[in-house]
Write an enzyme that holds these catalytic residues in place. Structure first.
Site, PDB file in Angstrom:
ATOM      1  N   ASP A  10      -5.085 -10.505  -3.163  1.00  0.00           N
ATOM      2  CA  ASP A  10      -6.084  -9.588  -3.716  1.00  0.00           C
ATOM      3  C   ASP A  10      -5.559  -9.101  -5.064  1.00  0.00           C
ATOM      4  O   ASP A  10      -4.553  -9.603  -5.584  1.00  0.00           O
ATOM      5  CB  ASP A  10      -6.429  -8.457  -2.726  1.00  0.00           C
ATOM      6  CG  ASP A  10      -5.313  -7.430  -2.564  1.00  0.00           C
ATOM      7  OD1 ASP A  10      -4.231  -7.605  -3.170  1.00  0.00           O
ATOM      8  OD2 ASP A  10      -5.519  -6.439  -1.823  1.00  0.00           O
ATOM      9  N   CYS A  67      -1.045  -9.383  -0.496  1.00  0.00           N
ATOM     10  CA  CYS A  67      -1.831  -8.207  -0.889  1.00  0.00           C
ATOM     11  C   CYS A  67      -0.824  -7.078  -1.075  1.00  0.00           C
ATOM     12  O   CYS A  67       0.367  -7.349  -1.230  1.00  0.00           O
ATOM     13  CB  CYS A  67      -2.942  -7.890   0.121  1.00  0.00           C
ATOM     14  SG  CYS A  67      -2.423  -7.376   1.759  1.00  0.00           S
ATOM     15  N   GLY A  70       0.682  -6.941   2.452  1.00  0.00           N
ATOM     16  CA  GLY A  70       0.689  -8.227   3.167  1.00  0.00           C
ATOM     17  C   GLY A  70      -0.017  -8.148   4.503  1.00  0.00           C
ATOM     18  O   GLY A  70      -0.303  -9.170   5.132  1.00  0.00           O
ATOM     19  N   ASN A 101       7.582 -20.052  15.681  1.00  0.00           N
ATOM     20  CA  ASN A 101       6.149 -19.748  15.873  1.00  0.00           C
ATOM     21  C   ASN A 101       5.230 -20.778  15.229  1.00  0.00           C
ATOM     22  O   ASN A 101       4.011 -20.663  15.340  1.00  0.00           O
ATOM     23  CB  ASN A 101       5.813 -18.357  15.316  1.00  0.00           C
ATOM     24  CG  ASN A 101       6.792 -17.291  15.767  1.00  0.00           C
ATOM     25  OD1 ASN A 101       7.481 -16.677  14.950  1.00  0.00           O
ATOM     26  ND2 ASN A 101       6.899 -17.083  17.071  1.00  0.00           N
ATOM     27  N   ARG A 111       3.641  -4.735  -2.799  1.00  0.00           N
ATOM     28  CA  ARG A 111       4.094  -3.352  -3.007  1.00  0.00           C
ATOM     29  C   ARG A 111       5.273  -3.019  -2.095  1.00  0.00           C
ATOM     30  O   ARG A 111       5.709  -1.870  -2.010  1.00  0.00           O
ATOM     31  CB  ARG A 111       2.931  -2.378  -2.739  1.00  0.00           C
ATOM     32  CG  ARG A 111       1.797  -2.523  -3.749  1.00  0.00           C
ATOM     33  CD  ARG A 111       0.594  -1.675  -3.385  1.00  0.00           C
ATOM     34  NE  ARG A 111      -0.462  -1.807  -4.377  1.00  0.00           N
ATOM     35  CZ  ARG A 111      -1.741  -1.483  -4.171  1.00  0.00           C
ATOM     36  NH1 ARG A 111      -2.115  -0.988  -3.005  1.00  0.00           N
ATOM     37  NH2 ARG A 111      -2.642  -1.645  -5.121  1.00  0.00           N
TER      38      ARG A 111
HETATM   39  C1  RB5 Z   1      -5.379  -2.526  -1.796  1.00  0.00           C
HETATM   40  O1  RB5 Z   1      -5.303  -1.257  -2.312  1.00  0.00           O
HETATM   41  C2  RB5 Z   1      -4.581  -2.596  -0.508  1.00  0.00           C
HETATM   42  O2  RB5 Z   1      -5.221  -1.876   0.497  1.00  0.00           O
HETATM   43  C3  RB5 Z   1      -4.382  -4.027  -0.082  1.00  0.00           C
HETATM   44  O3  RB5 Z   1      -3.750  -4.736  -1.109  1.00  0.00           O
HETATM   45  C4  RB5 Z   1      -3.508  -4.268   1.143  1.00  0.00           C
HETATM   46  O4  RB5 Z   1      -2.325  -3.567   1.076  1.00  0.00           O
HETATM   47  C5  RB5 Z   1      -4.187  -4.165   2.442  1.00  0.00           C
HETATM   48  O5  RB5 Z   1      -3.618  -4.485   3.504  1.00  0.00           O
END
Ligand code: RB5
Length: 144
Positions: A10, A67, A70, A101, A111
């Protein structure tokens, strides 16, 4: 044979996804990077499913999705029949989800881990192979 790797993310993980693409392309994997490229806010389920579909239908051998944490994109991918995706923040788990698995997708939180660790996680996942045997019995039980 060169393995084809589906990549998607994303908006929260575009930079890391592009770093992963560059990293694995340099290792002779064929990268199928389905984006997105725009930093606009988007919805991780769309991108998780799109990459999972490529793996489930055999167009790609494995998939790597990202994301913020993740987690969300992993949940979306795991809704697709035949997909086994784990979120990893360490190299041991990344190797084990292949070995035990038979995971066919890896998810990473942009992040959560920095680029250096993320690329090591990707290598651990791609370098490992499913061990079969008793693990195959268990994976078959997941598939139902
Ligand atoms: C986006 O803000 C965030 O929610 C998405 O990247 C992810 O962490 C969701 O699981």
């Amino acid at each position: 044979m060169t393995k084809r790797i589906a990549l998607s993310s994303d908006h929260a993980a575009i930079d890391l996804r592009q770093a992963v693409a560059k990293h694995i392309a340099a290792k002779d994997y064929e990268v199928v990077d389905i984006g997105p490229t725009s930093p606009e806010s988007t919805h991780y389920p769309i991108h998780g499913k799109a990459a999972a579909d490529l793996v489930a239908n055999g167009e790609c051998d494995l998939g790597i999705i990202l994301c913020g944490t993740g987690q969300g994109i992993m949940m979306a991918a795991n809704k697709v029949d035949g997909i086994r995706c784990g979120v990893c923040s360490d190299t041991f788990s990344a190797a084990m989800i292949r070995q035990h698995n038979n995971a066919n997708m890896l998810s990473i939180g942009a992040r959560v881990v920095g680029e250096g660790v993320a690329l090591e996680i990707v290598d651990a996942f791609l370098d490992a192979d499913f061990e079969g045997g008793r693990h195959a019995t268990r994976v078959d039980m997941i598939e139902g």
